[in-house]
Structures are given as C-alpha cells and as structure tokens.
Motif scaffolding. Structure first.
Motif, PDB file in Angstrom:
ATOM      1  N   GLY A   1       0.824  -1.214   0.000  1.00 47.31           N
ATOM      2  CA  GLY A   1       0.000   0.000   0.000  1.00 47.31           C
ATOM      3  C   GLY A   1       0.851   1.254   0.000  1.00 47.31           C
ATOM      4  N   ASP A   2       1.910   1.254   0.809  1.00 44.85           N
ATOM      5  CA  ASP A   2       2.827   2.410   0.858  1.00 44.85           C
ATOM      6  C   ASP A   2       3.450   2.666  -0.520  1.00 44.85           C
ATOM      7  N   ILE A   3       3.884   1.577  -1.175  1.00 41.90           N
ATOM      8  CA  ILE A   3       4.562   1.711  -2.477  1.00 41.90           C
ATOM      9  C   ILE A   3       3.594   2.270  -3.521  1.00 41.90           C
ATOM     10  N   GLN A   4       2.381   1.709  -3.561  1.00 39.23           N
ATOM     11  CA  GLN A   4       1.391   2.190  -4.534  1.00 39.23           C
ATOM     12  C   GLN A   4       1.082   3.675  -4.305  1.00 39.23           C
ATOM     13  N   LEU A   5       1.040   4.088  -3.042  1.00 34.19           N
ATOM     14  CA  LEU A   5       0.787   5.499  -2.729  1.00 34.19           C
ATOM     15  C   LEU A   5       1.939   6.376  -3.233  1.00 34.19           C
ATOM     16  N   MET A   6       3.181   5.923  -2.999  1.00 31.24           N
ATOM     17  CA  MET A   6       4.340   6.702  -3.456  1.00 31.24           C
ATOM     18  C   MET A   6       4.394   6.760  -4.979  1.00 31.24           C
ATOM     19  N   LEU A   7       4.021   5.676  -5.650  1.00 31.22           N
ATOM     20  CA  LEU A   7       3.969   5.681  -7.121  1.00 31.22           C
ATOM     21  C   LEU A   7       2.937   6.708  -7.601  1.00 31.22           C
ATOM     22  N   ALA A   8       1.817   6.781  -6.890  1.00 29.76           N
ATOM     23  CA  ALA A   8       0.771   7.747  -7.256  1.00 29.76           C
ATOM     24  C   ALA A   8       1.262   9.182  -7.058  1.00 29.76           C
ATOM     25  N   GLN A   9       2.037   9.394  -6.010  1.00 26.77           N
ATOM     26  CA  GLN A   9       2.495  10.753  -5.706  1.00 26.77           C
ATOM     27  C   GLN A   9       3.696  11.182  -6.545  1.00 26.77           C
ATOM     28  N   ASN A  10       4.339  10.212  -7.221  1.00 26.34           N
ATOM     29  CA  ASN A  10       5.515  10.530  -8.047  1.00 26.34           C
ATOM     30  C   ASN A  10       5.273  10.094  -9.490  1.00 26.34           C
ATOM     31  N   ALA A  11       4.177  10.574 -10.055  1.00 25.34           N
ATOM     32  CA  ALA A  11       3.776  10.127 -11.401  1.00 25.34           C
ATOM     33  C   ALA A  11       4.763  10.573 -12.485  1.00 25.34           C
ATOM     34  N   ASN A  12       5.568  11.620 -12.220  1.00 26.03           N
ATOM     35  CA  ASN A  12       6.503  12.129 -13.249  1.00 26.03           C
ATOM     36  C   ASN A  12       7.510  11.063 -13.678  1.00 26.03           C
ATOM     37  N   ASN A  13       7.953  10.215 -12.711  1.00 24.06           N
ATOM     38  CA  ASN A  13       9.013   9.228 -13.013  1.00 24.06           C
ATOM     39  C   ASN A  13       8.437   7.873 -13.429  1.00 24.06           C
ATOM     40  N   ARG A  14       7.236   7.853 -13.954  1.00 23.98           N
ATOM     41  CA  ARG A  14       6.562   6.584 -14.210  1.00 23.98           C
ATOM     42  C   ARG A  14       7.370   5.683 -15.150  1.00 23.98           C
ATOM     43  N   ALA A  15       7.994   6.257 -16.169  1.00 26.39           N
ATOM     44  CA  ALA A  15       8.765   5.448 -17.140  1.00 26.39           C
ATOM     45  C   ALA A  15       9.922   4.730 -16.446  1.00 26.39           C
ATOM     46  N   ALA A  16      10.628   5.454 -15.582  1.00 24.54           N
ATOM     47  CA  ALA A  16      11.771   4.852 -14.851  1.00 24.54           C
ATOM     48  C   ALA A  16      11.267   3.742 -13.931  1.00 24.54           C
ATOM     49  N   TYR A  17      10.135   3.983 -13.250  1.00 28.79           N
ATOM     50  CA  TYR A  17       9.579   2.979 -12.339  1.00 28.79           C
ATOM     51  C   TYR A  17       9.154   1.732 -13.105  1.00 28.79           C
ATOM     52  N   LEU A  18       8.609   1.933 -14.291  1.00 28.45           N
ATOM     53  CA  LEU A  18       8.166   0.790 -15.105  1.00 28.45           C
ATOM     54  C   LEU A  18       9.348  -0.078 -15.505  1.00 28.45           C
ATOM     55  N   GLU A  19      10.452   0.582 -15.843  1.00 29.25           N
ATOM     56  CA  GLU A  19      11.670  -0.154 -16.218  1.00 29.25           C
ATOM     57  C   GLU A  19      12.190  -0.964 -15.027  1.00 29.25           C
ATOM     58  N   GLU A  20      12.222  -0.347 -13.852  1.00 30.63           N
ATOM     59  CA  GLU A  20      12.654  -1.048 -12.628  1.00 30.63           C
ATOM     60  C   GLU A  20      11.740  -2.244 -12.343  1.00 30.63           C
ATOM     61  N   TYR A  21      10.464  -2.019 -12.547  1.00 26.92           N
ATOM     62  CA  TYR A  21       9.451  -3.040 -12.218  1.00 26.92           C
ATOM     63  C   TYR A  21       9.605  -4.279 -13.097  1.00 26.92           C
ATOM     64  N   ASN A  22       9.944  -4.079 -14.371  1.00 27.02           N
ATOM     65  CA  ASN A  22      10.001  -5.210 -15.320  1.00 27.02           C
ATOM     66  C   ASN A  22      11.335  -5.946 -15.320  1.00 27.02           C
ATOM     67  N   TYR A  23      12.351  -5.375 -14.658  1.00 26.23           N
ATOM     68  CA  TYR A  23      13.664  -6.039 -14.615  1.00 26.23           C
ATOM     69  C   TYR A  23      13.590  -7.269 -13.711  1.00 26.23           C
TER      70      TYR A  23
END
Length: 1195
Positions: A702-724
């Motif tokens: 829940g904490d992570i999903q909230l932080m992802l929502a609050q930092n939408a600008n870096n979504r591309a970088a987060y997606l790359e991290e997520y798929n590695y």
C-alpha cells in the motif's frame, strides 16, 4: 569356593554425568601428571563383586556360562576379545552424535580408548598404526583404519581400489593378509574364560559339551572376522528421520561402548569410549581385573596399557591374576599410581604427557581441512609416521563416495551446525562457525543422493542472516576473527606449507613420499617436550561475512533459499501433467494500464475473493500441484524456504522504498506476495506470525502504490525497474509455479498508470491488512501493527478525498456558462466526503487527534468548494449571497470548530492548530465579505445583514492571530487590517445613509473611527500594502469631510479640517513606499534585462498596481486641494473677525503656498507618476513642518 569382594558405586545412564572426579591429580614418580575423568554415560550395571578364583583353577576348561551374554561384562561377554575388543571404523562418530554439544568446541579428541593407547605407545612400539583422522572445528575424531579389513572388502565390492593401489605402490608392494597365530587365539580364549569365571561366583570348573570346544577353537576367529566385516556400513544413505530425530543411530554409527568418559589429560580434553569391565572389590570402590602369564614379565607396553586404562576409567587399583599354562597361581593388587614403577615396566609419565601433546599438536597443525579424511600411518617396524589426505587422493578418482567416511563426516558437520543453531540466539559470535560447518558439509554431499540434508543445510545458512533486524550493523554482532582453536578453513585456495619446523617439510624425503601431507621422521621426536607446537596454518575464515546493506544480505539469503528449493524440487517426482517451464525464460510480470484493468469494481471483486480465501484456511485442505505429500520432509522444507524467501523479498522491497526506487520496491513486494501465495496454497493452516507478516507485506505494498501515485513524473523509470528480473528471481518463481499460479495478490502488485487506480489499490491493500488482523483475532496481540494499519488507512482515505476534491474544483473552474451544479461535481463531492468521513473514523479509533483534525479541516475545505459552486453565474449586479452558500459555509465552520475541539489546545500541535484557526478565520471572512458585497436584500433587511456581517467579521478577527510570530503573521495582520477597513467602511456607509436615531448614528461614528484607526495601525506595520494604507486614509478624510458638512461653527469646522489635513500628512509613509518601488522599477528598466537579476527580491517583490496608484493619487490631489482651499477660506474669515493671530497667519501662509504649488503640479500633465509622488511628498513635508512649528495651530 570363590571369595566375594565388595560392591562399587552404580554407574549413571546416558546423558547423566557423575559429578565426582576421582584421582583428579596424581603424583607419579616425581612427575606431576594431571588427570581427571567424568563418566558421561554408562550402560554397565552396578559394579559387581568379582570372584577370587582358588589356586589351581584350570582356565583352559570353559565355565558353564561361557560366551553367554552378560550385563556385568558388557561387550566383553559376547566376544572372545575381552577388553581388547576391535574398534568399529566409525566408533568416534557414534560418540560424537551422542555428545554433539562437545563437538567442535570443548573437546580436542573423540576416540576409542584403544586408539588413544595405541597413539601414546607409538615411540615404544614397533607395531603398525593406521588411523583415520577427521577435523570438526577444534575437535579431532580418530578411528582405526584397518587396512587389512579394508582391502578384503575392496576385493569383494570393488571399493577402495584406489587406496589399495596407492598402498601397494608406495608402502607395501607385496601386500597380503596377515593371519593371526593360533597362540593369539589361545590367549584370547583363556582371558575370556577367566572373566566368565570371575563373574560366576562359583569357582568350580564345569565342563561343557564337546560342541563348545569346537566353538572355542573354530568358531571364535570366524565370529571376530564376521564382526569386523559387518562393521563397515554399506554405502551410506541418509534416513528420512534424521532431521526430526537427531539422535537416530545410523548404519554402523552406533555408540556401542559400555561407557563414554570425558577424560582430561593435562590440557587435552578427550571424549573416550571404553569397554573395560570394572569390578567392585579390594580397598577401593572400583578395580580392573587382569590375567598374566607368570612366566612372561610385564613389559613397558603392557604397563602403559594398564595405566592408561585405569586413568581413563578413574579406577584407582589393578587386581592381577597370575597363571601358568592356564592354572591360576596367585592374585596381586597394585595401585594405579604404582604401575609406572613396576619391575621391567618402568616408564616416565612425563614422557607420556609429552607424547600426547606432540601428537595432538602434529595432528591439529596438519589436519586443517574440515570434511577431509586424513590417514595417519606407521608401517610395522618403521620409525616414520606419515599423514595423508585421503580426500585429495580420492578426488583423483571419479567418485568421492569411494571414501566411506564422506557421509558420516557430512552428517556430523550437519549435526554440529544444527546443535549450534538451536543456541544461535545466545551465541551470535558462532554464526561464522555454523556457516563454515554447513558450507563444508555441502561440499561433501551429492544432490541426487542427499537432497534433504542439502535443503536443510541451505535453509540453516539462510537463517543465519537476520532479516528482521535490517537496521543493525552486522559487524557488531559477528567478530571478524574467531578464536584460534575454532579456526576453520573453507579452503578456496591452498595455504603454503610452513618450513619453520623441519618435521612438517617433506623436501628431503624420497620422491615417493610427496603424497604425504606431513611426516614425523622419527618416533623418538614425540618424546621431546614441545617438539611439535600447534600451528594452525589456516586463515580464520570463520568470520561471518559482513554484508554492506540489506540488499546484499537478502541476496545471500535468496541464493541459499534457491539451492534449497532446487534440492526439494529435484527430489519430488515430477507429475506428467505439470506444465513444463524453463528456468531461463522470464515469467512475464503482467503490466496493465487503465484501459485493460477492470477498474475499482473489478478490484472489489478480487479483494473479496482474496479475503474469502484468507478466511477459508481453517476449513479447506490445500494441495500441491507438484505432487508433494503433505507432512513429507519436502513439504515441510519447501514451506520454510518459501517463507524465508518471502521475508527476504520484503526486506529488499523496504530497502528499495527507502531509496525511493518505487518500481523496484513494487517488483520485490510482488515477489514477496507471490511467495506468500504459494505458502498459502501449500499450508493447511496459517500461523499467527505468518498472518502478521502478510499484513506487513500488504501494508508495504500500500505504501509503495501510494508513493507511485504521488511521483507520477518518473513513471517510465519505475516501469523499467518493475520489469527487470534477475536469473535468481526467475528460478525462485519457477519453483513457486510448481505449486501455485501465484496470482492471488495480482490486484495489489500490478503497476497501473492511472492515479485513481493506484490510490484505490493502496487503500485496498491497507483494508486487506486490517481485515486479516480482524478475522484472525490478531488485533490485541499486535497493537502496534493494528495502529499502523489504521493510521495508513486514514492517510490514504485523506489522499483519495483530496484527489476527488481537487477534481471537483477543476470541474467547477471549467463550468462557465451553466449556473447549475453538475451531477459529476455532486458525485465527486460525495466520494470525497465519504473518504474524509472514513478517514476521520480511522484516526479517531486510535485517538490520533492531530490527523483527525487535519481531515476535519479538509472536510471544511470541501464544504467551501461546495459553497463556491453554488454562487450564481449571472452578472455581479444581480448577484446575491444564496442560502446554499450560507449553508455550506456554516457546515465548513462546523468542521473547523470540530477540528479545534479535537486538538483541544494549541500545545497539542501548534502548526495544525494555527492552520485550522487560519482556515476558520478565512471562512468567516469570505462569508462576511460575500454578504457585504452581494447583500441578500431580497431576503433580509439591511440592518440584519449589517449585523450578520459585523458578527462574522468579528469572529474572523477572533481566529486571526496577529500577535504570534510565525511565517503566517504578515498574512494575519493584512487580514485583520482588511477586516477593520471593511467594518469601518460599513459603519461609514451606515452613517451616510442613516437618518433619525441620533444614538445609533453616534455609535456608528465611534465604531467607524475606531476601525479606521485600527486598520491604519495594522497597514502601517506591513511594508507591502501602501495602496491599502492610502485608500484607508482617504476614506478617513472623506469621513472627516462628511462630519464637517454637518458642522455649523467655524472653529469646529477648522478643527475637523486640520484633523483631515493631519491624516493627509500621515500618508507620507505610504507615498514613500510607493516611490521606493517605482524607483526600483525604473532602475531595473534602465539596467536592462541582462542585469535584472541583481535587483534584490525585497525591492521588486510586490507587483505595484500603477493604475490603482494613479487613481488614488488623483483622488488624493483633489481632496488635498479641497481641504487646503477650505482651510484658507476659514482662516481668512476668522482673521478678519478676530484680528491677527500669529500661529494662524503662519498656517494660512503655508497653506496658500502649498495650495499654489499643488495647483501648478496638477496642471502640469507632463509629469511622470514618480515625479508627481515626489511633489506630493514635498508638499506633505511642508505641511508637517508647519504643523510642528505652530504646535497644531488652533488645535
């Protein structure tokens, strides 16, 4: 008849310790030798009295009880070997298993007493020595390695052929089995019969049938051979019960000794097995019984044998029976301390002590590799003792299991590690030791043959790393260097040989000795005190690896877990219908965007299914897809490994979260929850601690999903991290997919691109965690976890509430034409309000007043947005303050007041308290302003509206703190000044429009004057509101003019005029501020844009409204002109009437001069704004000087 002697003390059962230590220090022949013995276990019955045989008893005749099993004699009764019973090859391992606490730690040597005696007699004896040596920590295990027996086995089974070839090539080229003489068996038989007579209690020799004689002559040697052959186990297989029953006896690894003794000889601690029969009788509670041929004197070897046996067993006296050709002659009693001084058997106990210390030092210095089998060999008649590393020799062959010691050593390493693990919380300093034991154990094992031990060892390795203490420094728990006696070597690289002591070097030996690890060139060296010193030529690698950070620690844990999972999976029979998966193929991490995901409704269904499944643990039996049998070792081990991996991934996720790598954090928590899903599929019931851990995982998710929502600008970088994905993670997932689809938590761990969806998922994670705590009754046991979950639920509901509120505000700003509130807006209000309401309940349930106040404050803000939405969209001239607006503003005020009540007092949380006060003040102010500007005259009387405005304004002032120094203080001062200004204007307006009630008029006049003066005082404190100050002062002038109009007397009018001019003079500070800003602005323009940055922020911070300034300046000029003209007229008329008055003349002259200059200035249209202000400032300066000079004139 036989003469019975007294009984001795009874022996203890296994595991019990006899506290008494008899003969702890003996003084022998002037040489002090310290010896103490504690019986750790004894299976012997109470020490029986021995029968004192009559002279002439014929020992050649067998007694009636011969070779029958006898508890009094123990193993000596079932064989003809007496106390010289042959050692079994793994006897030390049997003892080590029984006394696992002592292994690797307190004890230097574990062995059969016969082996100890053989070693200590090396310098005195020409006979061969062949022993297997194994190192476990600081403990050496010694076992007889019967080469003849071994090679007999080799010719039958094909095992050990490599050693046979090596032996024949280097040591004894014409090897053949040496048969024992008939005399040897005759002596053994005589001894056996003597012992049976001694326990018979009846001295008569009772003949037995002739078949016994055949048994005596033929069967006895055969029985011995059979016993010897049977003692070597078949290729060792690990029983499935090992992990559950650490005391289980394995094939050939039993502890068959009558007693196990912890013998301390000088500074050497030994765990010794002995079968020597001990009797009661004589002057002491215990004696040993010996048979000697009267024609053969006792030699040194026999003397040392007797002495050591008595020392080891703590027997203070020796009873010797002499015979000639089997006929008993006499008995003799000898004290143990007198044995070294017997005729023909003199030996120095000090030399024996030196031999013991030298042999131990030699072995400890050279047997350095844990898990290796060393062979200590001395050929018959030779003076050279050699030490070979059989494991290294064996590795040159194809199969390491050609060495039958491999498995017993591996099991012992494993058991010692297990035993230390049980005490790991008390002894964290031993973690390095445990790790080395397990790594050395794993080196010896083959996955195909021993998957259970490999899986278990890997799990224990993973358990050494404390995942639940991620903040603790590792190097504080684990010393870098271990005790020198506990040094271990993992032997990643060979250590160079030491040349300090020539005896360790084999450079001068013949080339055929280059296989030996170390050599004692002459047995005579062993008698030299401290000839060999224990030099541990290994690095102290028992230090626990220092992990730099949580990630490194978790990666180590996961590597061990993966090895364990591989062992378990390889041992489970693969089902034909199991889908084939390639460990090297990545398992897709299903990335979904908002267009494909089912939205909040779908999320609700998944959540319901998940909670339904969580609730069904107690009812349904879950099964494994891979075909593991519940209750099997594979099943239990896989559950433990999966749970461990889940915890490791959780810690990795938490660490990534701290580093703000939210994509990586989500990937790790996804893996943690996939592990947990598999655990749920396998486990029939959930332990409370596992459920608590699941709550922690969902909370972190829940904490992570909230932080992802609050930092939408870096979504591309987060997606790359997520798929590695690492190969290790893929392989662990592959193992998980053998048991489960791992999709139960997919709703919580998918990376969405929709902000609303992310916030919703975060909320659902917290709700799921809360539900688990509720239905599993864990709330009371884990109050801290419960509070954390509720706090997060309150927080996320606030976030979602704010999200919907902002959306509603955005919709409102877009709505221009339509005056009606849209359905969309109303829906958003309802959603926002619902979230705030639930959040407030969450915080109130845990008595979190501060956060509850913040949410009440946000609800108040929502009510204000609702109020703003209801203002009519028509032209301002028709606009009236509506009842809906009033309703929502009043609701907002209620929520703000609730927030203040929740906090109680400012000390509770000053920042929140001040914030709520400000919002409350703003709401009252907005409501009053709207009522004042858009008076609802169609519904209410003017007086009522004025009363309501006045009340609201005063309440706004009440909550506007102008005195407390804070960043908000200037805002508060401006707000208060504005309120006073508005109230003054209102009362001024009332006064103008009101006729009749003189008392009311007077009251309004006083109030207007009071509020104007307060507004001026507050605006003067502010350095950035010159226009506002000027406007208030002009209104005050207008107020004075209005008062003057109703005055009749010249004196009264003059007084009011001078008062108005004085107000004019006091506007000087406002004009100075305006001049400063205009000057700064023109300077900035002159410098050009390139140097614009050099202007200080203070000088250009306020954007000056020039139009406003010009408008106010024009009014100021006209009012000043009017006042000066009126003053000139009044002063001239009073001068004519009353004659000359000096002060008035001066004032009149000044006023005329100022008036003249003002007319010229206003007539000159070419003057800039700045120049006009300069003129006004000069004129005000003159007026001020005149006023001071005349002390206020008529005033």
């Amino acid at each position: 008849m036989a003469e019975l002697c007294g009984l001795g003390a009874s022996a203890s059962m296994r595991g019990d310790t006899e506290e008494h230590k008899q003969g702890s220090v003996l003084f022998l022949g002037g040489n002090e030798v310290k010896s103490s013995a504690v019986v750790k276990y004894s299976s012997a019955p109470p020490q029986a009295a021995f029968a004192w045989l009559q002279e002439k008893t014929d020992l050649k005749l067998p007694p009636a009880n011969w070779l029958r099993e006898s508890a009094k004699l123990g193993p000596a009764g079932t064989t003809v070997l007496g106390n010289n019973k042959k050692s079994t090859p793994f006897s030390s391992f049997g003892m080590a298993y029984d006394f696992i606490d002592s292994i690797g730690n307190d004890v230097d040597v574990v062995s059969d007493s016969e082996n100890i005696k053989k070693l200590l007699k090396i310098p005195y004896s020409k006979s061969h020595v062949s022993m297997a040596v194994h190192r476990i920590g600081r403990t050496l295990l010694l076992d007889e390695l019967d080469i003849q027996e071994l090679f007999m086995r080799s010719s039958q089974t094909g095992d050990w052929t490599w050693l046979k070839e090596f032996y024949q090539r280097l040591i004894d080229q014409k090897w053949q089995r040496k048969k024992k003489s008939k005399e040897h068996w005759y002596q053994k038989a005589i001894l056996s019969k003597f012992l049976y007579y001694s326990i018979n209690g009846d001295g008569a020799a009772q003949p037995v049938p002739s078949s016994s004689k055949q048994h005596e002559e033929g069967a006895v040697p055969g029985e011995s051979d059979e016993a010897g052959r049977a003692s070597w186990p078949a290729p060792f297989e690990m029983p499935s019960s090992l992990s559950e029953d650490p005391g289980a006896s394995n094939q050939g690894l039993k502890n068959d000794f009558v007693r196990n003794i912890l013998w301390t000889f000088e500074d050497i601690h030994m765990l010794v097995g002995s079968n020597m029969p001990i009797f009661g009788g004589g002057r002491y509670p215990a004696v040993s019984l010996r048979l000697r041929d009267n024609n053969k004197p006792i030699n040194v070897l026999t003397g040392i044998d007797y002495w050591l046996d008595n020392l080891i067993c703590n027997v203070p006296e020796l009873v010797m029976c002499f015979h000639v050709n089997g006929i008993v002659q006499k008995y003799e009693m000898i004290k143990t301390e007198d044995i070294p001084n017997l005729e023909n058997s003199n030996f120095s106990t000090k030399v024996i002590k030196d031999i013991a210390q030298n042999i131990l030092s030699f072995l400890k210095s050279n047997c350095t590799k844990e898990g290796h089998t060393y062979w200590l060999f001395k050929a018959s008649g030779s003076d050279i003792v050699k030490l070979y590393d059989l494991t290294t020799l064996c590795e040159e062959t194809e199969d390491k299991y050609q060495n039958p010691f491999t498995m017993p050593v591996a099991i012992l390493l494993y058991k010692v590690a297990c035993n230390m693990m049980l005490k790991k919380n008390q002894n964290k300093k031993h973690y390095g030791t445990i790790r080395t034991l397990l790594l050395n154990c794993l080196k010896l094992l083959d996955n195909g043959r021993h998957p259970q031990i490999i899986a278990s060892a890997n799990y224990m390795l993973s358990e050494l790393f404390q995942l639940d203490e991620p903040k603790k420094e590792d190097n504080t728990d684990f010393p870098i260097n271990g005790n020198s006696d506990e040094s271990y070597s993992e032997e990643e690289e060979e250590m160079p040989d030491s040349d300090e002591n020539g005896s360790y070097s084999n450079s001068s030996d013949p080339p055929d000795d280059n296989k030996a690890v170390a050599i004692i060139k002459s047995v005579g060296e062993l008698s030299v005190p401290e000839k060999y010193k224990s030099v541990h030529r290994i690095r102290p690698s028992c230090a626990f690896p220092v992990c730099h950070g949580a990630e490194e620690r978790c990666r180590l844990v996961l590597s061990y877990v993966l090895e364990g999972l591989k062992s378990v999976d390889s041992s489970v029979k693969k089902e034909s219908d199991l889908p084939a998966a390639d460990p090297s193929t990545p398992i897709p991490l299903k990335y979904e965007d908002e267009s494909t995901s089912g939205g909040p409704e779908c999320l609700e269904k998944q959540m319901a299914l998940f909670l339904d499944k969580m609730g069904s643990f107690q009812k349904d039996k879950h099964s494994s897809q891979s075909g593991m049998i519940p209750g099997s070792w594979q099943y239990k081990m896989k559950l433990q490994l999966i749970l461990k991996s889940s915890k490791a991934y959780y810690v990795l996720s938490d660490a990534a979260m701290i580093l703000q790598k939210y994509g990586r954090a989500l990937r790790y928590i996804k893996l943690a929850l996939q592990c947990h899903d598999t655990y749920c599929c396998l486990s029939a019931s959930m332990l409370p601690e596992v459920l608590v851990f699941l709550c922690q995982c969902l909370t972190l998710c829940g904490d992570i999903q909230l932080m992802l929502a609050q930092n939408a600008n870096n979504r591309a970088a987060y997606l790359e991290e997520y798929n590695y994905q690492t190969k290790e993670d893929q392989e662990i997932l592959h193992s998980l997919h053998r048991e489960s689809s791992c999709q139960v938590f997919a709703w919580a761990t998918d990376l969405s691109t929709d902000l609303e969806c992310q916030l919703s998922v975060s909320c659902k994670c917290y709700e799921a965690a809360y539900e688990i705590l509720l239905f599993s009754n864990l709330k009371k046991q884990n109050p801290e976890q419960h509070v954390q979950v509720l706090k997060r639920m309150g927080n996320i509901r606030n976030e979602i509430g704010v999200f919907y509120m902002n959306q509603a505000a955005a919709v409102q700003t877009e709505r221009v034409v339509s005056k009606n509130v849209s359905t969309t807006e109303q829906q958003l209000w309802k959603k926002s309000f619902s979230c705030f309401e639930k959040g407030i309940q969450n915080f109130e349930s845990i008595d979190d007043a501060t956060n509850a106040a913040l949410l009440l404050c946000n609800t108040g803000r929502l009510m204000r947005i609702c109020a703003q939405a209801h203002c009519a969209a028509e032209g301002d001239f028709k606009r009236e303050f509506s009842p809906e607006e009033a309703l929502y503003y009043n609701k907002a005020i209620d929520y703000y007041l609730k927030a203040l009540r929740s906090l109680g007092k400012r000390e509770m949380h000053p920042a929140v308290w001040d914030s709520v006060n400000w919002e409350l003040s703003t709401t009252y102010f907005t409501m009053a302003t709207l009522q004042q500007d858009y008076a609802p005259l169609s519904r209410k009387a003017q007086e009522q509206i004025e009363k309501e405005v006045s009340e609201a304004m005063m309440k706004s002032l009440k909550y506007c703190d102008v005195d407390t120094v804070s960043p908000r203080q200037p805002l508060c001062q401006y707000r208060a000044a504005t309120i006073h200004h508005r109230l003054a204007s209102m009362y001024h307006s009332c006064l103008r429009n009101q006729v009749g009630d003189e008392h009311l008029r007077k009251q309004h006049r006083v109030l207007a004057d009071l509020h104007y003066s307060k507004a001026v005082r507050l605006f003067q404190l502010l350095k950035d509101a010159p226009c506002e100050l000027l406007r208030v002062q002009l209104e005050r002038v207008a107020f004075a003019e209005f008062q003057m109009a109703s005055q009749n007397s010249s004196a009264g009018k003059l007084k009011t005029l001078f008062g108005a001019l004085d107000i004019m003079a006091k506007t000087k500070c406002a004009f100075q501020l305006i001049r400063k800003e205009l000057a700064a602005e023109s300077e900035q323009i002159n410098k050009g844009e390139s140097n614009a940055e050099s202007v200080s922020p203070n000088e250009s911070s306020t954007a000056l409204n020039k139009e406003e300034v010009m408008k106010l300046l024009s009014i100021f000029e006209s009012r000043m002109s009017f006042l000066l003209l009126q003053s000139i007229k009044l002063l001239t008329s009073t001068k004519k009437k009353t004659g000359s008055i000096n002060e008035e003349e001066v004032t009149l002259k000044t006023n005329k001069q100022v008036y003249s200059l003002l007319l010229r200035a206003t007539a000159n249209k070419s003057l800039t704004l700045l120049e006009r202000i300069e003129v006004i400032l000069n004129l005000l300066e003159q007026l001020t000087q005149n006023s001071e000079a005349s002390n206020g004139g008529i005033q």
